[in-house]
Enzyme design. Structure first.
Site, PDB file in Angstrom:
ATOM      1  N   LYS A   1       1.076  -1.190  -0.121  1.00  0.00           N
ATOM      2  CA  LYS A   1      -0.057  -0.119  -0.037  1.00  0.00           C
ATOM      3  C   LYS A   1       0.863   1.402   0.097  1.00  0.00           C
ATOM      4  CE  LYS A   1      -2.117  -1.024   3.915  1.00  0.00           C
ATOM      5  NZ  LYS A   1      -1.377  -2.322   4.479  1.00  0.00           N
TER       6      LYS A   1
ATOM      7  N   ARG B   1      -9.601   0.875   8.523  1.00  0.00           N
ATOM      8  CA  ARG B   1      -9.174  -0.465   8.763  1.00  0.00           C
ATOM      9  C   ARG B   1     -10.292  -1.259   9.471  1.00  0.00           C
ATOM     10  NH1 ARG B   1      -3.208   0.458   8.818  1.00  0.00           N
ATOM     11  NH2 ARG B   1      -2.303  -1.562   9.306  1.00  0.00           N
TER      12      ARG B   1
ATOM     13  N   ARG C   1      11.927  -5.848   4.266  1.00  0.00           N
ATOM     14  CA  ARG C   1      11.537  -4.324   4.289  1.00  0.00           C
ATOM     15  C   ARG C   1      12.333  -3.704   5.164  1.00  0.00           C
ATOM     16  NH1 ARG C   1       5.623  -2.039   5.163  1.00  0.00           N
ATOM     17  NH2 ARG C   1       5.827  -3.393   7.376  1.00  0.00           N
TER      18      ARG C   1
ATOM     19  N   ARG D   1      11.272  -2.111  10.918  1.00  0.00           N
ATOM     20  CA  ARG D   1      10.212  -1.751  11.683  1.00  0.00           C
ATOM     21  C   ARG D   1      10.110  -2.505  12.846  1.00  0.00           C
ATOM     22  NH1 ARG D   1       5.250   0.049   8.019  1.00  0.00           N
ATOM     23  NH2 ARG D   1       4.139  -1.196   9.604  1.00  0.00           N
TER      24      ARG D   1
ATOM     25  N   ARG E   1      -0.492  -9.242  13.194  1.00  0.00           N
ATOM     26  CA  ARG E   1      -1.071  -8.148  12.224  1.00  0.00           C
ATOM     27  C   ARG E   1      -1.827  -8.659  11.147  1.00  0.00           C
ATOM     28  NH1 ARG E   1       4.188  -5.321  10.795  1.00  0.00           N
ATOM     29  NH2 ARG E   1       2.942  -4.213   9.312  1.00  0.00           N
TER      30      ARG E   1
HETATM   31  P1  AP5 Z   1       4.797  -1.682   1.751  1.00  0.00           P
HETATM   32  O1  AP5 Z   1       4.540  -0.680   0.593  1.00  0.00           O
HETATM   33  O2  AP5 Z   1       5.741  -0.989   2.895  1.00  0.00           O
HETATM   34  O3  AP5 Z   1       3.657  -2.139   2.400  1.00  0.00           O
HETATM   35  P2  AP5 Z   1       2.321  -1.495   3.246  1.00  0.00           P
HETATM   36  O4  AP5 Z   1       1.207  -2.347   2.469  1.00  0.00           O
HETATM   37  O5  AP5 Z   1       2.499  -0.389   3.295  1.00  0.00           O
HETATM   38  O6  AP5 Z   1       2.711  -2.570   4.452  1.00  0.00           O
HETATM   39  P3  AP5 Z   1       2.486  -2.095   5.958  1.00  0.00           P
HETATM   40  O7  AP5 Z   1       3.225  -2.799   6.819  1.00  0.00           O
HETATM   41  O8  AP5 Z   1       2.992  -0.484   6.169  1.00  0.00           O
HETATM   42  O9  AP5 Z   1       1.025  -2.302   6.299  1.00  0.00           O
HETATM   43  P4  AP5 Z   1       0.369  -2.200   7.677  1.00  0.00           P
HETATM   44  O10 AP5 Z   1      -1.002  -1.859   7.169  1.00  0.00           O
HETATM   45  O11 AP5 Z   1       0.708  -3.197   8.575  1.00  0.00           O
HETATM   46  O12 AP5 Z   1       1.075  -0.961   8.508  1.00  0.00           O
HETATM   47  P5  AP5 Z   1       0.726   0.597   8.913  1.00  0.00           P
HETATM   48  O13 AP5 Z   1       2.010   1.355   8.968  1.00  0.00           O
HETATM   49  O14 AP5 Z   1      -0.199   0.989   8.215  1.00  0.00           O
HETATM   50  O15 AP5 Z   1       5.525  -3.046   1.241  1.00  0.00           O
HETATM   51  C1  AP5 Z   1       6.097  -3.998   2.018  1.00  0.00           C
HETATM   52  C2  AP5 Z   1       7.472  -4.437   1.418  1.00  0.00           C
HETATM   53  O16 AP5 Z   1       7.204  -4.963   0.038  1.00  0.00           O
HETATM   54  C3  AP5 Z   1       8.457  -3.325   1.256  1.00  0.00           C
HETATM   55  O17 AP5 Z   1       9.695  -3.861   1.848  1.00  0.00           O
HETATM   56  C4  AP5 Z   1       8.376  -2.952  -0.176  1.00  0.00           C
HETATM   57  O18 AP5 Z   1       9.764  -2.459  -0.649  1.00  0.00           O
HETATM   58  C5  AP5 Z   1       8.251  -4.447  -0.818  1.00  0.00           C
HETATM   59  N1  AP5 Z   1       7.175  -4.159  -1.948  1.00  0.00           N
HETATM   60  C6  AP5 Z   1       6.186  -3.471  -2.375  1.00  0.00           C
HETATM   61  N2  AP5 Z   1       5.611  -3.736  -3.394  1.00  0.00           N
HETATM   62  C7  AP5 Z   1       6.467  -4.758  -3.865  1.00  0.00           C
HETATM   63  C8  AP5 Z   1       6.189  -5.400  -5.147  1.00  0.00           C
HETATM   64  N3  AP5 Z   1       5.455  -5.303  -6.130  1.00  0.00           N
HETATM   65  N4  AP5 Z   1       7.172  -6.383  -5.413  1.00  0.00           N
HETATM   66  C9  AP5 Z   1       8.289  -6.739  -4.467  1.00  0.00           C
HETATM   67  N5  AP5 Z   1       8.201  -6.157  -3.447  1.00  0.00           N
HETATM   68  C10 AP5 Z   1       7.522  -5.006  -3.019  1.00  0.00           C
HETATM   69  O19 AP5 Z   1       0.053   0.288  10.383  1.00  0.00           O
HETATM   70  C11 AP5 Z   1       1.084   0.000  11.364  1.00  0.00           C
HETATM   71  C12 AP5 Z   1       0.378  -0.168  12.621  1.00  0.00           C
HETATM   72  O20 AP5 Z   1      -0.173   1.169  13.182  1.00  0.00           O
HETATM   73  C13 AP5 Z   1      -0.823  -0.997  12.808  1.00  0.00           C
HETATM   74  O21 AP5 Z   1      -0.250  -2.272  13.075  1.00  0.00           O
HETATM   75  C14 AP5 Z   1      -1.785  -0.461  13.863  1.00  0.00           C
HETATM   76  O22 AP5 Z   1      -1.138  -0.857  15.153  1.00  0.00           O
HETATM   77  C15 AP5 Z   1      -1.492   1.113  13.570  1.00  0.00           C
HETATM   78  N6  AP5 Z   1      -2.432   1.567  12.841  1.00  0.00           N
HETATM   79  C16 AP5 Z   1      -2.211   2.238  11.543  1.00  0.00           C
HETATM   80  N7  AP5 Z   1      -3.498   2.490  11.036  1.00  0.00           N
HETATM   81  C17 AP5 Z   1      -4.565   2.405  11.658  1.00  0.00           C
HETATM   82  C18 AP5 Z   1      -5.841   2.573  11.700  1.00  0.00           C
HETATM   83  N8  AP5 Z   1      -6.632   3.018  10.806  1.00  0.00           N
HETATM   84  N9  AP5 Z   1      -6.691   1.946  12.671  1.00  0.00           N
HETATM   85  C19 AP5 Z   1      -6.035   1.520  13.883  1.00  0.00           C
HETATM   86  N10 AP5 Z   1      -4.301   1.156  13.908  1.00  0.00           N
HETATM   87  C20 AP5 Z   1      -3.774   1.705  12.907  1.00  0.00           C
HETATM   88 MG    MG Z   2       2.859   1.098   4.814  1.00  0.00          MG
END
Ligand code: AP5
Ligand code: MG
Length: 214
Positions: A13, A88, A127, A160, A171
């Site tokens: 994402k 979410r 990552r 991270r 997660r």
């Molecule tokens: P990446 O683009 O980093 O993936 P992502 O979907 O952004 O993954 P996240 O782990 O950031 O999602 P998340 O939803 O768990 O975390 P968030 O920060 O939102 O890609 C992943 C990897 O793959 C990278 O290394 C990238 O380089 C590689 N890659 C990407 N595309 C590729 C491709 N096509 N081919 C090969 N490799 C590729 O949330 C973290 C925490 O915050 C949550 O757990 C929660 O505690 C809290 N939180 C955040 N938002 C909320 C909410 N709305 N409500 C409640 N709690 C929340």
């Molecule tokens: Mg992300």
């Protein structure tokens, strides 16, 4: 253009949202990045989010909704925005729908990046993230130009805290239980578009461009 990025943790994402934001000149709003930068700065919001994030759980809806509603009210969101990691839960989605309805607005697209859990685990272990500007890399698939350093701001890039294998599995469970129902929610609203998250990064981007420019 108002876009939601849906998908499991690690589906890509953030990677795609960054490119879409650059292309259209609209803000990329990642709730995870906002919580992480507050955590690093030691703010009250960061302290409240800390224990949930460390356990791979969601931060409570009221806290998260207030944060996002304030953010999308700011002037730079007038021409559109990309939400990455929000909503979410169904209550978060309802909150967003109702807030926009007050000004007769609605989201334009919910782009769901679809990817199997096994590939997600492989990607997350490689990552590396910049905690300063939010840029994301992968040690094999998308390496930085200089090892260990962010291409954009030159800060160190790190694994991270919540990317440790045990937290990652939690997660994914939380995603399947609380976030996946949003796929149906946005399908019913007629704005869901699915993309294959197993493709190379630029191919996914061009699939998304086809959706946004059709
Ligand atoms: P990446 O683009 O980093 O993936 P992502 O979907 O952004 O993954 P996240 O782990 O950031 O999602 P998340 O939803 O768990 O975390 P968030 O920060 O939102 O890609 C992943 C990897 O793959 C990278 O290394 C990238 O380089 C590689 N890659 C990407 N595309 C590729 C491709 N096509 N081919 C090969 N490799 C590729 O949330 C973290 C925490 O915050 C949550 O757990 C929660 O505690 C809290 N939180 C955040 N938002 C909320 C909410 N709305 N409500 C409640 N709690 C929340
Ligand atoms: Mg992300």
């Amino acid at each position: 253009m108002k876009i939601i990025m849906l998908g499991a943790p690690g589906a890509g994402k953030g990677t795609q949202a960054n490119m879409i934001a650059d292309k259209y000149g609209i803000p990329h709003i990642s709730t995870g990045d906002i919580f992480r930068s507050n955590l690093q700065a030691g703010t009250g919001l960061g302290m409240k989010a800390k224990s949930y994030m460390e356990q791979g759980l969601l931060v409570p809806d009221d806290l998260t909704c207030d944060l996002v509603m304030d953010r999308i009210d700011q002037g730079d969101c007038a021409k559109g925005f990309i939400l990455d990691g929000f909503p979410r839960t169904i209550p978060q989605a309802e909150c967003l729908t109702q807030a926009l309805a007050k000004t007769r607005e609605s989201m334009d697209y919910a782009i769901n990046i679809d990817l199997a859990d096994e590939i997600i685990i492989e990607r997350i272990s490689g990552r590396r993230a910049c905690l300063n500007c939010g840029a994301t890399y992968h040690i094999v698939n998308i390496p930085p130009k200089v090892e260990g350093m962010c291409d954009h701001c030159g800060c160190p890039i790190v694994l991270r805290d919540d990317d440790k294998p045990e937290t990652m599995r939690k997660r994914l469970d939380v995603y399947h239980e609380q976030t996946q129902p949003l796929v149906d929610y946005y399908e019913k609203q007629g704005i869901l578009r699915n993309v294959d998250g197993s493709l190379p990064m630029m191919e996914i981007f061009s699939e998304i461009m086809k959706v946004l420019e059709s």
